[in-house]
Design an enzyme around this catalytic site. Structure first.
Site, PDB file in Angstrom:
ATOM      1  N   LYS A  90      -5.009 -73.498   4.347  1.00 43.95           N
ATOM      2  CA  LYS A  90      -4.935 -73.873   3.418  1.00 43.95           C
ATOM      3  C   LYS A  90      -3.385 -74.458   3.084  1.00 43.95           C
ATOM      4  O   LYS A  90      -2.718 -73.734   3.832  1.00 43.95           O
ATOM      5  CB  LYS A  90      -4.836 -72.834   2.176  1.00 43.95           C
ATOM      6  CG  LYS A  90      -4.763 -72.864   1.014  1.00 43.95           C
ATOM      7  CD  LYS A  90      -5.883 -73.422   0.115  1.00 43.95           C
ATOM      8  CE  LYS A  90      -5.616 -73.842  -0.967  1.00 43.95           C
ATOM      9  NZ  LYS A  90      -5.249 -75.246  -1.336  1.00 43.95           N
ATOM     10  N   GLN A 111       3.359 -71.875   6.292  1.00 35.56           N
ATOM     11  CA  GLN A 111       2.403 -71.715   5.584  1.00 35.56           C
ATOM     12  C   GLN A 111       1.487 -70.587   5.746  1.00 35.56           C
ATOM     13  O   GLN A 111       0.938 -69.858   5.059  1.00 35.56           O
ATOM     14  CB  GLN A 111       1.494 -73.026   5.254  1.00 35.56           C
ATOM     15  CG  GLN A 111       0.694 -73.104   4.140  1.00 35.56           C
ATOM     16  CD  GLN A 111       1.283 -73.503   2.967  1.00 35.56           C
ATOM     17  OE1 GLN A 111       2.223 -74.270   2.902  1.00 35.56           O
ATOM     18  NE2 GLN A 111       0.794 -72.824   1.720  1.00 35.56           N
ATOM     19  N   LYS A 114       3.245 -67.325   4.699  1.00 37.28           N
ATOM     20  CA  LYS A 114       3.177 -67.131   3.159  1.00 37.28           C
ATOM     21  C   LYS A 114       1.876 -66.847   2.650  1.00 37.28           C
ATOM     22  O   LYS A 114       1.872 -66.139   1.694  1.00 37.28           O
ATOM     23  CB  LYS A 114       3.651 -68.627   2.819  1.00 37.28           C
ATOM     24  CG  LYS A 114       3.758 -68.848   1.421  1.00 37.28           C
ATOM     25  CD  LYS A 114       3.760 -70.449   0.505  1.00 37.28           C
ATOM     26  CE  LYS A 114       4.940 -70.943   1.599  1.00 37.28           C
ATOM     27  NZ  LYS A 114       5.304 -72.257   0.926  1.00 37.28           N
ATOM     28  N   LYS A 126      -1.112 -77.670   6.751  1.00 34.66           N
ATOM     29  CA  LYS A 126      -0.368 -78.784   6.063  1.00 34.66           C
ATOM     30  C   LYS A 126      -0.582 -80.090   6.548  1.00 34.66           C
ATOM     31  O   LYS A 126      -1.210 -80.397   7.573  1.00 34.66           O
ATOM     32  CB  LYS A 126       1.180 -78.433   6.295  1.00 34.66           C
ATOM     33  CG  LYS A 126       2.338 -78.989   5.388  1.00 34.66           C
ATOM     34  CD  LYS A 126       2.248 -78.393   4.210  1.00 34.66           C
ATOM     35  CE  LYS A 126       3.040 -78.909   3.153  1.00 34.66           C
ATOM     36  NZ  LYS A 126       3.191 -77.836   1.777  1.00 34.66           N
ATOM     37  N   GLY A 165      -1.385 -80.406  -3.412  1.00 33.84           N
ATOM     38  CA  GLY A 165      -0.323 -81.087  -3.549  1.00 33.84           C
ATOM     39  C   GLY A 165       0.942 -80.429  -2.702  1.00 33.84           C
ATOM     40  O   GLY A 165       0.941 -79.581  -2.334  1.00 33.84           O
ATOM     41  N   ASP A 166       2.085 -81.350  -2.687  1.00 29.60           N
ATOM     42  CA  ASP A 166       3.280 -80.986  -2.339  1.00 29.60           C
ATOM     43  C   ASP A 166       4.407 -82.257  -2.578  1.00 29.60           C
ATOM     44  O   ASP A 166       3.893 -82.933  -3.642  1.00 29.60           O
ATOM     45  CB  ASP A 166       3.361 -80.589  -0.580  1.00 29.60           C
ATOM     46  CG  ASP A 166       4.539 -80.061  -0.206  1.00 29.60           C
ATOM     47  OD1 ASP A 166       4.830 -78.752  -0.449  1.00 29.60           O
ATOM     48  OD2 ASP A 166       5.419 -80.790   0.529  1.00 29.60           O
ATOM     49  N   THR A 209       4.039 -72.647  -8.743  1.00 27.32           N
ATOM     50  CA  THR A 209       4.968 -72.381  -7.874  1.00 27.32           C
ATOM     51  C   THR A 209       6.592 -71.973  -8.704  1.00 27.32           C
ATOM     52  O   THR A 209       7.138 -71.145  -8.069  1.00 27.32           O
ATOM     53  CB  THR A 209       5.185 -73.625  -6.958  1.00 27.32           C
ATOM     54  OG1 THR A 209       3.899 -73.867  -6.546  1.00 27.32           O
ATOM     55  CG2 THR A 209       6.010 -73.259  -5.941  1.00 27.32           C
ATOM     56  N   ASN A 240       7.821 -80.944  -9.434  1.00 26.20           N
ATOM     57  CA  ASN A 240       6.705 -79.970 -10.005  1.00 26.20           C
ATOM     58  C   ASN A 240       7.291 -78.665  -9.831  1.00 26.20           C
ATOM     59  O   ASN A 240       7.473 -77.591 -10.855  1.00 26.20           O
ATOM     60  CB  ASN A 240       5.672 -79.842  -9.110  1.00 26.20           C
ATOM     61  CG  ASN A 240       4.543 -78.738  -9.650  1.00 26.20           C
ATOM     62  OD1 ASN A 240       4.728 -77.666  -8.604  1.00 26.20           O
ATOM     63  ND2 ASN A 240       3.999 -78.982 -10.505  1.00 26.20           N
ATOM     64  N   SER A 376      -3.753 -71.633  -6.032  1.00 21.78           N
ATOM     65  CA  SER A 376      -4.831 -72.411  -5.567  1.00 21.78           C
ATOM     66  C   SER A 376      -5.891 -71.680  -4.963  1.00 21.78           C
ATOM     67  O   SER A 376      -6.878 -71.941  -5.033  1.00 21.78           O
ATOM     68  CB  SER A 376      -3.960 -73.209  -4.125  1.00 21.78           C
ATOM     69  OG  SER A 376      -3.537 -74.149  -4.715  1.00 21.78           O
TER      70      SER A 376
HETATM   71  P1  NDP Z   1       7.895 -83.023  -5.929  1.00 26.46           P
HETATM   72  O1  NDP Z   1       7.862 -84.352  -5.146  1.00 26.46           O
HETATM   73  O2  NDP Z   1       7.292 -82.981  -7.250  1.00 26.46           O
HETATM   74  O3  NDP Z   1       9.679 -83.203  -6.434  1.00 26.46           O
HETATM   75  C1  NDP Z   1      10.304 -83.234  -5.385  1.00 26.46           C
HETATM   76  C2  NDP Z   1      11.976 -83.098  -5.744  1.00 26.46           C
HETATM   77  O4  NDP Z   1      12.838 -82.971  -4.817  1.00 26.46           O
HETATM   78  C3  NDP Z   1      12.195 -84.483  -6.542  1.00 26.46           C
HETATM   79  O5  NDP Z   1      12.986 -84.439  -7.546  1.00 26.46           O
HETATM   80  C4  NDP Z   1      12.991 -85.378  -5.468  1.00 26.46           C
HETATM   81  O6  NDP Z   1      13.828 -86.374  -5.664  1.00 26.46           O
HETATM   82  C5  NDP Z   1      13.659 -84.206  -4.911  1.00 26.46           C
HETATM   83  N1  NDP Z   1      14.246 -84.518  -3.414  1.00 26.46           N
HETATM   84  C6  NDP Z   1      13.731 -84.888  -2.506  1.00 26.46           C
HETATM   85  N2  NDP Z   1      14.640 -85.202  -1.495  1.00 26.46           N
HETATM   86  C7  NDP Z   1      15.542 -84.812  -1.890  1.00 26.46           C
HETATM   87  C8  NDP Z   1      16.972 -84.746  -1.197  1.00 26.46           C
HETATM   88  N3  NDP Z   1      17.180 -85.115   0.159  1.00 26.46           N
HETATM   89  N4  NDP Z   1      18.128 -84.233  -1.973  1.00 26.46           N
HETATM   90  C9  NDP Z   1      17.769 -83.902  -3.357  1.00 26.46           C
HETATM   91  N5  NDP Z   1      16.587 -83.928  -4.068  1.00 26.46           N
HETATM   92  C10 NDP Z   1      15.515 -84.299  -3.161  1.00 26.46           C
HETATM   93  O7  NDP Z   1       7.879 -81.887  -4.876  1.00 26.46           O
HETATM   94  P2  NDP Z   1       7.610 -80.350  -5.183  1.00 26.46           P
HETATM   95  O8  NDP Z   1       8.238 -79.950  -6.324  1.00 26.46           O
HETATM   96  O9  NDP Z   1       6.105 -80.193  -5.428  1.00 26.46           O
HETATM   97  O10 NDP Z   1       8.029 -79.846  -4.050  1.00 26.46           O
HETATM   98  C11 NDP Z   1       9.357 -79.357  -3.846  1.00 26.46           C
HETATM   99  C12 NDP Z   1       9.529 -78.419  -2.821  1.00 26.46           C
HETATM  100  O11 NDP Z   1       8.701 -77.160  -3.057  1.00 26.46           O
HETATM  101  C13 NDP Z   1       9.057 -78.914  -1.181  1.00 26.46           C
HETATM  102  O12 NDP Z   1       9.957 -78.190  -0.476  1.00 26.46           O
HETATM  103  C14 NDP Z   1       7.806 -78.302  -1.247  1.00 26.46           C
HETATM  104  O13 NDP Z   1       7.352 -78.179   0.180  1.00 26.46           O
HETATM  105  C15 NDP Z   1       8.008 -76.966  -2.013  1.00 26.46           C
HETATM  106  N6  NDP Z   1       6.497 -76.411  -2.537  1.00 26.46           N
HETATM  107  C16 NDP Z   1       5.848 -77.035  -3.352  1.00 26.46           C
HETATM  108  C17 NDP Z   1       4.879 -76.452  -3.775  1.00 26.46           C
HETATM  109  C18 NDP Z   1       4.019 -76.893  -4.899  1.00 26.46           C
HETATM  110  O14 NDP Z   1       2.898 -76.037  -5.587  1.00 26.46           O
HETATM  111  N7  NDP Z   1       4.060 -78.099  -5.262  1.00 26.46           N
HETATM  112  C19 NDP Z   1       4.312 -75.003  -3.303  1.00 26.46           C
HETATM  113  C20 NDP Z   1       5.460 -74.550  -2.448  1.00 26.46           C
HETATM  114  C21 NDP Z   1       6.296 -75.142  -2.019  1.00 26.46           C
HETATM  115  P3  NDP Z   1      13.364 -87.905  -5.569  1.00 26.46           P
HETATM  116  O15 NDP Z   1      12.530 -88.424  -6.452  1.00 26.46           O
HETATM  117  O16 NDP Z   1      14.762 -88.378  -5.592  1.00 26.46           O
HETATM  118  O17 NDP Z   1      12.784 -87.819  -4.255  1.00 26.46           O
END
Ligand code: NDP
Length: 444
Positions: A90, A111, A114, A126, A165-166, A209, A240, A376
């Site tokens: 997962k 993961q 976690k 992943k 998703g991620d 999250t 997200n 999830s």
């Molecule tokens: P999204 O794609 O929804 O959002 C990612 C955000 O991070 C965007 O605002 C993006 O901006 C920004 N970002 C990307 N690269 C950079 C950078 N170099 N500097 C600053 N900002 C940046 O992803 P999620 O919110 O889903 O995921 C965010 C993090 O959380 C990841 O590490 C993911 O692995 C982790 N995570 C997510 C989960 C989930 O349920 N979604 C669960 C557990 C962990 P831009 O549009 O400019 O790229």
């Protein structure tokens, strides 16, 4: 050399040029060294660490797709099925230009621990692609998702591997991926999570999250006589995780003053208006700099990071290694008391060590962002039972799970005389569970 040092050298030799994977493995091995020392003979004979550090299966594949101008593109897809000791693999799918073997291995490895902390029956995996959905039309994203799933579906299933998703993979992408999975297999089953509510998704999965992050941050603060109510909070990212962290922190009485993307950050002294963030990111799919056009009094700093802003609590919610040693120094100088990671490994090792050395409360991502995968798993069980739970009941269970994770992490740290070191605690608590499952299932 100790057993731990030997396997660290082995990981580097077998996986050259994978810095993120080395970083994640080193952090875990450093934390669990005292546990391994106690059982060194048994673990060595069973090659326990060698097995723990080698994915059970890892596939990479070609993803050809055609853009709106008729031009053919080829991306690379991955799925790493790291460990199934506790349940089906997962873990999310990431669509981002930075995706490569190293980031996939690091994320799938993390993961595994976690998922163990959630107490749900799920193993670790992943996947993703170096495809960048930014700036692509809906048709292009659909074409890519359909091609990606045409290969991926061979390796996944409700009892085998359940992606979610991620970064770069939200509700739109999960919908396209699920549609193609169903078309290829002729099965309507819970093989993906984060699905839309109309076709088997769970309430609270979108928020899970970010909400879970704030629930565990609140537990950590309360354990130290503080609370998030009244705190000034900086959040990085505007995807997200960031969006729903802002929403929950504000519901609990905090003032969140920043959100960002990879171009720069927004500062809003009156508190971020989360409805505006949702409108920009979820509806218009625009850049976060648009915020200042909609909210008077807010400012945008191009090319800068949020860590320069004064705060009590910092929630990094964007991407790995976004919070460096210099950033950590800024946070400490500005009076920050707590950091909880929403993203996976957003804090560099040097920054983590520095924050901990200054007595900053620090909750690592594998504990603090586990709420997403936990819900999830609740979506998986609802799909299996063909039931649909209410928002309140899932949210309540999420809160209990995050509370339980905090106590597991805190307790494991205390067991090894490291009270308050939640990095060590999370690694040891996750490791103990995975290893128990592996030992009982023999040499597989
Ligand atoms: P999204 O794609 O929804 O959002 C990612 C955000 O991070 C965007 O605002 C993006 O901006 C920004 N970002 C990307 N690269 C950079 C950078 N170099 N500097 C600053 N900002 C940046 O992803 P999620 O919110 O889903 O995921 C965010 C993090 O959380 C990841 O590490 C993911 O692995 C982790 N995570 C997510 C989960 C989930 O349920 N979604 C669960 C557990 C962990 P831009 O549009 O400019 O790229």
């Amino acid at each position: 050399m100790t057993y731990v040092q030997e396997v660290m050298a082995m990981v580097k030799q077998m996986n050259p040029a994978e810095p993120e994977f080395h970083q994640a493995v080193k952090e875990v091995l450093d934390s669990i060294a005292p546990v391994v020392e106690k059982h060194e003979k048994e673990y060595r004979e069973a090659c326990l660490l060698e097995r723990l550090l080698e994915p059970e299966r890892s596939v990479s594949f070609r993803v050809p797709w055609v853009d709106d101008h008729g031009k053919l593109h080829v991306n690379r897809g991955f799925r790493v099925q790291f460990n199934s000791a506790l349940g089906p693999y997962k873990g999310g799918l990431r669509f981002h230009p930075s995706v490569n073997r190293s980031s996939m291995n690091f994320l799938a490895f993390e993961q595994t621990f976690k998922n163990a902390l959630t107490g749900q029956p799920i193993g670790g995996g992943k996947g993703g692609s170096n495809f960048d959905p930014k700036g692509k039309s809906d048709r292009e994203v659909m074409a890519f998702c359909q091609s990606f799933m045409t290969e991926l579906f061979k390796y996944i299933g409700p009892n085998e591997d359940v992606p979610a998703g991620d970064i770069g993979v939200g509700g739109r992408e999960i919908g396209f991926l699920y549609g193609q999975y169903k078309r290829l297999t002729n099965q309507f089953e819970g093989t993906l999570t984060g699905k839309g509510l109309s076709y088997g998704g769970s309430l609270v999965r979108t928020e899970a999250t970010g909400y879970g992050l704030v629930y565990i941050a609140e537990e950590m603060l309360q354990a130290h006589g503080r609370t998030i109510d009244g705190a000034t909070v900086v959040v990085s990212g505007s995807g997200n995780v960031a969006t729903y962290a802002v929403e929950k922190a504000e519901q609990l009485g905090a003032k969140v003053v920043t959100v960002s993307d990879s171009n720069g950050y927004v500062y809003d002294p009156n508190g971020i208006d989360v409805a505006v963030v949702k409108e920009i990111k979820e509806v218009r799919r625009a850049r976060i700099s648009e915020y200042v056009k909609l909210v008077p009094g807010s400012t945008y700093r191009d090319g800068k990071k949020v860590w320069e802003v004064k705060c009590d609590v910092a929630l990094p919610c964007a991407i790995q290694n976004e919070l460096s040693l210099d950033d950590a120094m800024d946070l400490v100088a500005n009076g920050c008391i707590a950091v909880a990671e929403g993203a996976n490994m957003p804090t560099t090792r040097e920054a983590t060590d520095y924050l901990q050395s200054k007595g900053i409360l620090f909750m690592p991502g594998k504990a603090s962002n586990a709420g997403g995968v936990a819900v999830s798993a609740l979506e998986m069980s609802q799909n299996s039972m063909r039931v649909h739970r209410s928002f309140e009941s899932v949210d309540q269970e999420l809160r209990e799970i995050m509370k339980d994770i905090f106590h597991q992490v805190s307790g494991a740290a205390e067991d090894y005389d490291q009270a308050g070191n939640y990095v060590t605690g999370a690694n040891i608590a996750g490791f103990r569970k995975v290893v128990k499952g592996m030992r009982e299932q023999g040499w597989v």
